[in-house]
Write a protein that holds these residues in place. Structure first.
Motif, PDB file in Angstrom:
ATOM      1  N   ILE A 189       0.862  -1.192   0.000  1.00  0.00           N
ATOM      2  CA  ILE A 189       0.000   0.000   0.000  1.00  0.00           C
ATOM      3  C   ILE A 189       0.895   1.237   0.000  1.00  0.00           C
TER       4      ILE A 189
ATOM      5  N   VAL B 210      -6.692  -0.065   8.621  1.00  0.00           N
ATOM      6  CA  VAL B 210      -6.638   0.262   7.196  1.00  0.00           C
ATOM      7  C   VAL B 210      -6.782  -1.006   6.364  1.00  0.00           C
ATOM      8  N   ARG B 211      -6.017  -2.041   6.711  1.00  0.00           N
ATOM      9  CA  ARG B 211      -6.061  -3.289   5.934  1.00  0.00           C
ATOM     10  C   ARG B 211      -7.452  -3.918   5.996  1.00  0.00           C
TER      11      ARG B 211
ATOM     12  N   THR C 103     -10.348  -2.517   6.603  1.00  0.00           N
ATOM     13  CA  THR C 103     -11.383  -1.703   5.959  1.00  0.00           C
ATOM     14  C   THR C 103     -11.299  -1.792   4.439  1.00  0.00           C
ATOM     15  N   THR C 104     -10.103  -1.725   3.890  1.00  0.00           N
ATOM     16  CA  THR C 104      -9.962  -1.746   2.430  1.00  0.00           C
ATOM     17  C   THR C 104     -10.458  -3.058   1.834  1.00  0.00           C
ATOM     18  N   THR C 105     -10.349  -4.153   2.569  1.00  0.00           N
ATOM     19  CA  THR C 105     -10.831  -5.439   2.040  1.00  0.00           C
ATOM     20  C   THR C 105     -12.353  -5.482   1.941  1.00  0.00           C
TER      21      THR C 105
ATOM     22  N   LEU D 114     -14.278  -2.776   1.015  1.00  0.00           N
ATOM     23  CA  LEU D 114     -14.786  -1.777   0.079  1.00  0.00           C
ATOM     24  C   LEU D 114     -15.224  -2.448  -1.219  1.00  0.00           C
TER      25      LEU D 114
ATOM     26  N   VAL E 179      -8.968   4.315  -4.034  1.00  0.00           N
ATOM     27  CA  VAL E 179      -8.407   4.637  -2.725  1.00  0.00           C
ATOM     28  C   VAL E 179      -7.026   5.258  -2.912  1.00  0.00           C
TER      29      VAL E 179
END
Length: 274
Positions: free
Chosen positions: A57, A118-119, A121-123, A125, A131
């Motif tokens: 990221i 962060v990790r 939450t992004t999974t 979306l 992003v």
């Protein structure tokens, strides 16, 4: 009895006394908690630790207008503004979301909890969300995220920030979601906040991520965050009133095109948050 109750809370209850003072053990525990809180506020932020915990990221480091920690603590207004040089180097784009990881008042909380949130939450979306690189902000307060998102052209910003440490928690992380932030005009009433992210004693990463993803989805639909956007992920839909005549009253919100809730007919169920 007190020992059994203390297993279920971090509150200091039933401590007893030694003469007119606290027992020595509890007094020392209180002093240690106070020292941990002071250390959390003054310990330096290490953005490289957060970046290393986010493999794959991209990250960008920025600073606020507060040049050092003492200035940051004495001048909250400077912690809400980006350093002018760093603002010029932010990657602009048509971003749907930007994460800002800010030290706030507990760099310890950020070092321990920000990257997993962060990790996670992004999974969650939906595919296609754009992003932005994660922004690692030093000497930063929540409103710095408004400046970052506006400069980058991001529709939404999530600020993950170390919360003010207390006598029972020095590592509590907060998450602040803001839709269409504008520096200087966006207020706290325009944000949604998740507090006390710090497993196992606080909110779990997976729970925080699910709540954030749900709020972001609704924010994109409604075009707002803050007092107009409620987290109902843990609440069942309220029962509908049925008048004595047996006929449902007209739904005052059925013609609302702004994305508000639509009531379900009697005898049916509606998923929470719809």
């Amino acid at each position: 009895m007190w020992a059994a109750l203390r297993r279920h809370t971090q509150a200091r209850i039933g401590l007893g006394r030694a003469g007119s003072a606290l027992p020595t053990r509890h007094r020392l525990e209180l002093q240690a908690a106070h020292a941990a809180a002071r250390d959390a506020v003054h310990s330096p932020f290490a953005p490289e630790l957060v970046a290393a915990a986010l493999p794959g990221i991209p990250t960008v480091r920025v600073r606020s207008a507060a040049g050092d920690r003492l200035t940051y603590l004495q001048r909250p207004d400077l912690g809400r503004r980006l350093d002018a040089v760093d603002r010029a180097h932010l990657p602009g784009g048509d971003w749907d979301l930007v994460f800002v990881v800010a030290d706030g008042l507990s760099s310890r909380a950020v070092h321990e909890h920000a990257a997993p949130v962060v990790r996670a939450t992004t999974t969650l979306l939906p595919p296609g969300w754009r992003v932005a690189p994660v922004i690692l902000a030093e000497q930063a307060r929540v409103a710095l995220g408004d400046d970052v998102a506006h400069a980058m052209g991001a529709a939404m910003v999530v600020v993950l920030i170390g919360e003010r440490p207390g006598m029972s928690a020095a590592d509590s992380l907060g998450a602040y979601l803001t839709y269409a932030p504008r520096p200087g005009t966006t207020t706290d009433a325009d944000r949604n906040c998740l507090s006390n992210i710090r497993p196992p004693l606080g909110l779990r990463y997976e729970t925080a991520a699910a709540k954030l993803a749900g709020l972001m989805g609704r924010a994109a639909e409604l075009g707002l965050t803050g007092v107009g956007l409620k987290d109902e992920s843990d609440s069942p839909p309220p029962p509908l009133p049925v008048p004595s005549s047996g006929a449902l009253p007209p739904n005052p919100r059925s013609s609302n095109a702004g994305g508000a809730e639509i009531a379900a007919p009697a005898g049916t169920s509606s998923p929470s948050g719809v």
